[in-house]
Motif scaffolding. Structure first.
Motif, mmCIF file in Angstrom:
data_model
loop_
_atom_site.group_PDB
_atom_site.id
_atom_site.type_symbol
_atom_site.label_atom_id
_atom_site.label_comp_id
_atom_site.label_asym_id
_atom_site.label_seq_id
_atom_site.Cartn_x
_atom_site.Cartn_y
_atom_site.Cartn_z
ATOM 1 N N UNK A 49 3.538 11.427 2.997
ATOM 2 C CA UNK A 49 4.457 10.977 1.953
ATOM 3 C C UNK A 49 4.127 9.559 1.498
ATOM 4 N N UNK A 50 3.813 8.705 2.438
ATOM 5 C CA UNK A 50 3.458 7.316 2.101
ATOM 6 C C UNK A 50 2.165 7.268 1.296
ATOM 7 N N UNK A 51 1.184 8.063 1.692
ATOM 8 C CA UNK A 51 -0.096 8.090 0.971
ATOM 9 C C UNK A 51 0.110 8.681 -0.424
ATOM 10 N N UNK A 52 0.992 9.645 -0.549
ATOM 11 C CA UNK A 52 1.299 10.211 -1.867
ATOM 12 C C UNK A 52 1.873 9.135 -2.787
ATOM 13 N N UNK A 53 2.753 8.294 -2.265
ATOM 14 C CA UNK A 53 3.303 7.185 -3.069
ATOM 15 C C UNK A 53 2.208 6.181 -3.441
ATOM 16 N N UNK A 54 1.300 5.917 -2.506
ATOM 17 C CA UNK A 54 0.180 5.017 -2.805
ATOM 18 C C UNK A 54 -0.681 5.601 -3.916
ATOM 19 N N UNK A 55 -0.969 6.883 -3.836
ATOM 20 C CA UNK A 55 -1.753 7.551 -4.880
ATOM 21 C C UNK A 55 -1.078 7.430 -6.238
#
Length: 67
Positions: A49-55
């Motif tokens: 989820x955190x990486x999705x927000x970064x993307x």
């Protein structure tokens, strides 16, 4: 990549991505590569989820750079 290193990398990227612009010295393509490498190591839903927000945040910067 071990869990602790992955967490450190995600935290670092969260800090950096929230402070950069398309005009920074380090090109957005560098940060895209960093996010992509972290993305491949994600093992937990919270990390994903955190990486999705970064993307999403980086994609927004990349779109602004194209305009």
């Amino acid at each position: 990549m071990d869990h602790h290193q992955l967490e450190k990398d995600i935290e670092h990227l969260e800090h950096v991505i929230s402070h950069i612009s398309a005009e920074d010295r380090i090109p957005l393509s560098y940060w895209r590569g960093r996010i992509d490498s972290v993305s491949g190591a994600v093992r937990m839903p919270a990390q994903a989820s955190r990486v999705k927000r970064l993307n999403a945040a980086l994609s927004e910067l990349e779109q602004r750079q194209k305009v």
